[in-house]
Motif scaffolding. Structure first.
Motif, PDB file in Angstrom:
ATOM      1  N   ARG A 181       2.275  -2.434   8.547  1.00 34.84           N
ATOM      2  CA  ARG A 181       2.279  -1.008   7.690  1.00 34.84           C
ATOM      3  C   ARG A 181       3.798  -0.663   7.821  1.00 34.84           C
TER       4      ARG A 181
ATOM      5  N   ASN B  86       6.514  -2.497   8.326  1.00 38.13           N
ATOM      6  CA  ASN B  86       7.421  -3.249   7.335  1.00 38.13           C
ATOM      7  C   ASN B  86       7.250  -2.977   5.881  1.00 38.13           C
ATOM      8  N   GLU B  87       5.978  -2.673   5.391  1.00 40.88           N
ATOM      9  CA  GLU B  87       5.598  -2.299   4.135  1.00 40.88           C
ATOM     10  C   GLU B  87       6.352  -0.966   3.625  1.00 40.88           C
ATOM     11  N   ALA B  88       6.410   0.112   4.699  1.00 39.03           N
ATOM     12  CA  ALA B  88       6.941   1.405   4.499  1.00 39.03           C
ATOM     13  C   ALA B  88       8.355   1.274   4.220  1.00 39.03           C
TER      14      ALA B  88
ATOM     15  N   ALA C 218      10.149  -1.503   3.339  1.00 35.28           N
ATOM     16  CA  ALA C 218      10.167  -2.199   2.264  1.00 35.28           C
ATOM     17  C   ALA C 218      10.273  -1.187   0.795  1.00 35.28           C
ATOM     18  N   GLY C 219       8.989  -0.613   0.913  1.00 33.15           N
ATOM     19  CA  GLY C 219       8.780   0.424  -0.335  1.00 33.15           C
ATOM     20  C   GLY C 219      10.282   1.573  -0.449  1.00 33.15           C
ATOM     21  N   LEU C 220      10.618   1.882   0.849  1.00 32.54           N
ATOM     22  CA  LEU C 220      11.683   2.868   0.698  1.00 32.54           C
ATOM     23  C   LEU C 220      12.984   2.239   0.119  1.00 32.54           C
TER      24      LEU C 220
ATOM     25  N   ARG D 201      12.837  -0.269  -1.984  1.00 32.40           N
ATOM     26  CA  ARG D 201      12.768  -0.384  -3.494  1.00 32.40           C
ATOM     27  C   ARG D 201      12.905   1.037  -4.248  1.00 32.40           C
ATOM     28  N   LEU D 202      12.320   2.107  -3.540  1.00 30.68           N
ATOM     29  CA  LEU D 202      12.723   3.284  -4.171  1.00 30.68           C
ATOM     30  C   LEU D 202      14.141   3.758  -4.212  1.00 30.68           C
ATOM     31  N   LYS D 203      14.777   3.457  -3.177  1.00 31.91           N
ATOM     32  CA  LYS D 203      16.229   3.715  -3.391  1.00 31.91           C
ATOM     33  C   LYS D 203      17.021   2.797  -4.337  1.00 31.91           C
TER      34      LYS D 203
ATOM     35  N   ASP E 283      15.512   1.380  -7.321  1.00 29.38           N
ATOM     36  CA  ASP E 283      14.959   1.834  -8.596  1.00 29.38           C
ATOM     37  C   ASP E 283      15.293   3.186  -8.828  1.00 29.38           C
TER      38      ASP E 283
END
Length: 246
Positions: free
Chosen positions: A210, A212-214, A216-218, A220-222, A224
């Motif tokens: 979890r 690592n997923e968080a 990675a999501g941050l 992608r957000l940065k 996009d």
């Protein structure tokens, strides 16, 4: 004589003036004794009237001379306030002879047992005066030194106290820093040792996944976010155009 135009004769004590007057009177008495030898047993019981008269005139002359000279004298830097007390004439020879006759007639043994009293006065010594002036000068120098110390000592003491206090505070700060570093190092070491002794945690793989997923999501957000902001800006411009066209 104008005393303001001439320097006054300086004496150190009243005894100096008494010494001078007594010496003058003693010299005058010696001269009178040489010219008119005293008579031990006057004829017909009468005193030597000529000698007594001369002694009186000489004593009056000495008294008048020193009285006139008194305004030109100073004692320890001060003028003579009462010269008559220092220039009092000695008792007359008549009284002395009468007293001696009475004493001889009354008690010869007592008269022989009491020797005559002679007063001696120390002459003026310029070396002692110079020594007094030197001591007075040293006293004034010491008083000036004490006054200077009273002005400088409090400030110097305050400066020393301030420096000592500042040095003590700096030493305490340095000691506190060293102690904090040592505590942090010991805490880190003890924490690692505690974690090493605990072994693997439950759900560690799930927690790490979890995490690592968080991350990675941050990421992608940065990445996009700029594109999303540009789209929103174009949409806002288009909405304004459409609203204005109507």
């Amino acid at each position: 004589m104008d005393s303001a135009a001439h320097r006054r004769i300086e004496l150190q004590s009243p005894e100096d003036l008494t010494y001078l007057v007594d010496n003058v009177r003693r010299a005058a008495a010696d001269s009178i004794n040489a010219a008119f030898p005293p008579v031990d047993s006057p004829l017909d019981g009468h005193e030597d009237e000529l000698r007594n008269r001369i002694e009186q005139l000489v004593n009056d002359y000495i008294l008048r001379t020193f009285t006139l000279a008194a305004p030109n004298l100073t004692i320890n830097g001060l003028p003579l306030s009462n010269p008559s007390a220092l220039l009092a004439p000695p008792p007359s020879n008549n009284n002395n002879n009468n007293n001696n006759n009475n004493n001889n007639n009354s008690d010869p043994a007592t008269q022989q047992s009491q020797p005559p009293v002679h007063y001696e006065y120390e002459p003026f010594d310029p070396r002692k005066r110079d020594r007094i002036e030197q001591l007075i000068s040293e006293e004034e120098d010491l008083l000036r030194s004490i006054a200077a110390l009273k002005r400088r000592a409090p400030q110097a003491a305050a400066a020393r106290w301030s420096d000592a206090t500042r040095a003590g505070v700096d030493a305490d700060d340095e000691l506190l820093r060293v102690v904090c570093e040592r505590v942090a190092e010991e805490g880190a070491v003890s924490g690692r040792k505690a974690l090493e002794g605990m072994g693997p945690l439950e759900r560690q793989a799930d927690v790490e996944g979890r995490w690592n997923e968080a991350v990675a999501g941050l990421g992608r957000l940065k990445r996009d976010m700029p594109a999303a902001v540009a789209k929103m800006e174009r949409a806002r411009v288009a909405a304004g155009y459409v609203s204005g066209g109507r």
